[in-house]
Scaffold this active site. Structure first.
Site, PDB file in Angstrom:
ATOM      1  N   ASP A 109       0.786  -1.236   0.000  1.00 27.05           N
ATOM      2  CA  ASP A 109       0.000   0.000   0.000  1.00 27.05           C
ATOM      3  C   ASP A 109       0.819   1.287   0.000  1.00 27.05           C
ATOM      4  O   ASP A 109       0.255   2.378  -0.110  1.00 27.05           O
ATOM      5  CB  ASP A 109      -0.970  -0.011   1.194  1.00 27.05           C
ATOM      6  CG  ASP A 109      -0.269  -0.293   2.521  1.00 27.05           C
ATOM      7  OD1 ASP A 109       0.842   0.225   2.733  1.00 27.05           O
ATOM      8  OD2 ASP A 109      -0.832  -1.042   3.342  1.00 27.05           O
ATOM      9  N   HIS A 152       6.679  -7.802  -1.273  1.00 29.66           N
ATOM     10  CA  HIS A 152       5.573  -8.234  -2.131  1.00 29.66           C
ATOM     11  C   HIS A 152       5.256  -7.223  -3.225  1.00 29.66           C
ATOM     12  O   HIS A 152       4.198  -7.279  -3.842  1.00 29.66           O
ATOM     13  CB  HIS A 152       4.317  -8.526  -1.297  1.00 29.66           C
ATOM     14  CG  HIS A 152       4.471  -9.732  -0.415  1.00 29.66           C
ATOM     15  ND1 HIS A 152       3.622 -10.003   0.638  1.00 29.66           N
ATOM     16  CD2 HIS A 152       5.370 -10.743  -0.426  1.00 29.66           C
ATOM     17  CE1 HIS A 152       4.009 -11.122   1.237  1.00 29.66           C
ATOM     18  NE2 HIS A 152       5.065 -11.584   0.618  1.00 29.66           N
ATOM     19  N   CYS A 173       4.674  -1.918 -18.118  1.00 29.18           N
ATOM     20  CA  CYS A 173       4.055  -2.401 -19.357  1.00 29.18           C
ATOM     21  C   CYS A 173       4.400  -3.878 -19.555  1.00 29.18           C
ATOM     22  O   CYS A 173       5.556  -4.280 -19.418  1.00 29.18           O
ATOM     23  CB  CYS A 173       4.555  -1.578 -20.536  1.00 29.18           C
ATOM     24  SG  CYS A 173       3.954  -2.221 -22.116  1.00 29.18           S
ATOM     25  N   CYS A 218       6.589  -3.633 -23.321  1.00 27.29           N
ATOM     26  CA  CYS A 218       7.879  -2.953 -23.497  1.00 27.29           C
ATOM     27  C   CYS A 218       8.571  -2.656 -22.171  1.00 27.29           C
ATOM     28  O   CYS A 218       9.654  -2.087 -22.160  1.00 27.29           O
ATOM     29  CB  CYS A 218       7.702  -1.677 -24.317  1.00 27.29           C
ATOM     30  SG  CYS A 218       6.890  -0.336 -23.419  1.00 27.29           S
ATOM     31  N   CYS A 232       3.255   1.979 -26.171  1.00 29.41           N
ATOM     32  CA  CYS A 232       2.900   0.905 -27.099  1.00 29.41           C
ATOM     33  C   CYS A 232       1.447   0.438 -26.972  1.00 29.41           C
ATOM     34  O   CYS A 232       0.999  -0.406 -27.748  1.00 29.41           O
ATOM     35  CB  CYS A 232       3.854  -0.281 -26.935  1.00 29.41           C
ATOM     36  SG  CYS A 232       3.522  -1.270 -25.469  1.00 29.41           S
ATOM     37  N   SER A 253       1.241 -11.524  11.395  1.00 35.13           N
ATOM     38  CA  SER A 253       0.972 -12.783  12.093  1.00 35.13           C
ATOM     39  C   SER A 253       1.968 -13.855  11.679  1.00 35.13           C
ATOM     40  O   SER A 253       1.875 -14.995  12.117  1.00 35.13           O
ATOM     41  CB  SER A 253      -0.454 -13.256  11.799  1.00 35.13           C
ATOM     42  OG  SER A 253      -1.357 -12.258  12.210  1.00 35.13           O
ATOM     43  N   ASN A 258       1.795  -7.513  17.880  1.00 32.68           N
ATOM     44  CA  ASN A 258       0.773  -7.996  16.945  1.00 32.68           C
ATOM     45  C   ASN A 258      -0.496  -8.323  17.738  1.00 32.68           C
ATOM     46  O   ASN A 258      -0.421  -8.723  18.893  1.00 32.68           O
ATOM     47  CB  ASN A 258       1.280  -9.256  16.224  1.00 32.68           C
ATOM     48  CG  ASN A 258       0.398  -9.638  15.058  1.00 32.68           C
ATOM     49  OD1 ASN A 258       0.089  -8.799  14.214  1.00 32.68           O
ATOM     50  ND2 ASN A 258      -0.028 -10.877  15.004  1.00 32.68           N
TER      51      ASN A 258
HETATM   52 ZN   LIG Z   1       4.618  -0.554 -23.556  1.00 29.78          ZN
END
Ligand SMILES: [Zn+2]
Length: 258
Positions: A112, A127, A135, A138, A163, A202, A226
């Site tokens: 986020d 992550h 893209c 390209c 593109c 967790s 936590n």
């Molecule tokens: Zn492209």
């Protein structure tokens, strides 16, 4: 905010003391640090995204290539929440610690971008992130901010300005490898830290959940904040089962002013 018990105040002081004495502290954060910002843990049964959708059928790279419209429909509610979310006191506390030299790297499982928005300067997003897109043809990379309004308001799928091919958010999908550079940096940071602070994770999503083991193997001390138990609670020096948005600011205050 509920009044903290003497026991919690004591454990906060212990955590702060470990951080103050450490020459190198890293933090690992997960979904729990962003729930106070209104971003639900999308894996939780209450939110139900994974019970209504089979992740491999919508959120894998194979599914994305096969049916990007379906992927973007699935992503839409999450994108709205992440676009409007603001960093909370837990993100701000870590940023304060980092900017004052008490925290080296923040490793996050979240996509986020809220650590950076809180002012953190060294964040490893294992992550990936929703903040940029690439893209599929390209490989031109774009900031998502160029496309987000059209996508959120009109469900317009982002396409490459060079593109015309479909753009993919730079998040790691289910059958994708973790980004190699980020992963190596996260591993290195864990291997060389003296304290690792796990906040709002967790420790269930592998392989990120194994990172504290790297730190422990090298003699680091573990702090866990936590809401629920984790498999490493038994190996932690300090465990606080409470809301990170309540506890991390108190730890940061104790480190910086205590
Ligand atoms: Zn492209």
């Amino acid at each position: 905010m509920s009044r903290a018990s003497p026991e919690i105040i004591h454990t906060i002081a212990l955590a702060a003391d470990l951080i103050k004495k450490s020459h190198r502290t890293v933090s690992l954060t997960g979904a729990g640090i962003s729930t106070p910002s209104g971003i639900p843990d999308f894996r939780s049964p209450q939110v139900g995204l994974w019970t209504r959708y089979e992740p491999m059928e919508v959120a894998s790279l194979t599914a994305f290539r096969h049916n990007p419209e379906q992927f973007y429909n699935w992503l839409h509610p999450m994108a709205i929440q992440m676009h409007t979310a603001q960093p909370n006191p837990a993100h701000q506390a870590l940023a304060r610690l980092q900017n004052r030299g008490f925290l080296s790297v923040i490793i996050t499982q979240n996509i986020d971008g809220l650590h950076a928005r809180a002012g953190a300067t060294d964040v490893v997003e294992v992550h990936g992130t929703l903040d940029t897109m690439t893209c599929t043809n390209c490989y031109q990379q774009y900031p998502s901010s160029l496309f987000i309004e059209d996508y959120i308001d009109h469900c317009i799928i982002p396409t490459c300005q060079k593109c015309g091919s479909i753009l993919k958010p730079d998040v790691i999908l289910y059958d994708e490898q973790l980004p190699r550079k980020s992963w190596l940096k996260a591993e290195e940071a864990c291997k060389h830290c003296e304290v690792i602070l796990v906040a709002g994770s967790s420790l269930e999503v592998m392989p990120a959940a194994k990172l504290p083991i790297e730190a422990l193997k090298n003699g680091a001390r573990l702090i866990i904040v936590n809401n629920s138990e984790t498999y490493l609670d038994c190996r932690a020096e300090v465990v606080i089962h409470a809301d990170v948005a309540e506890i991390l600011p108190q730890i940061a205050d104790e480190v910086l002013n205590g």
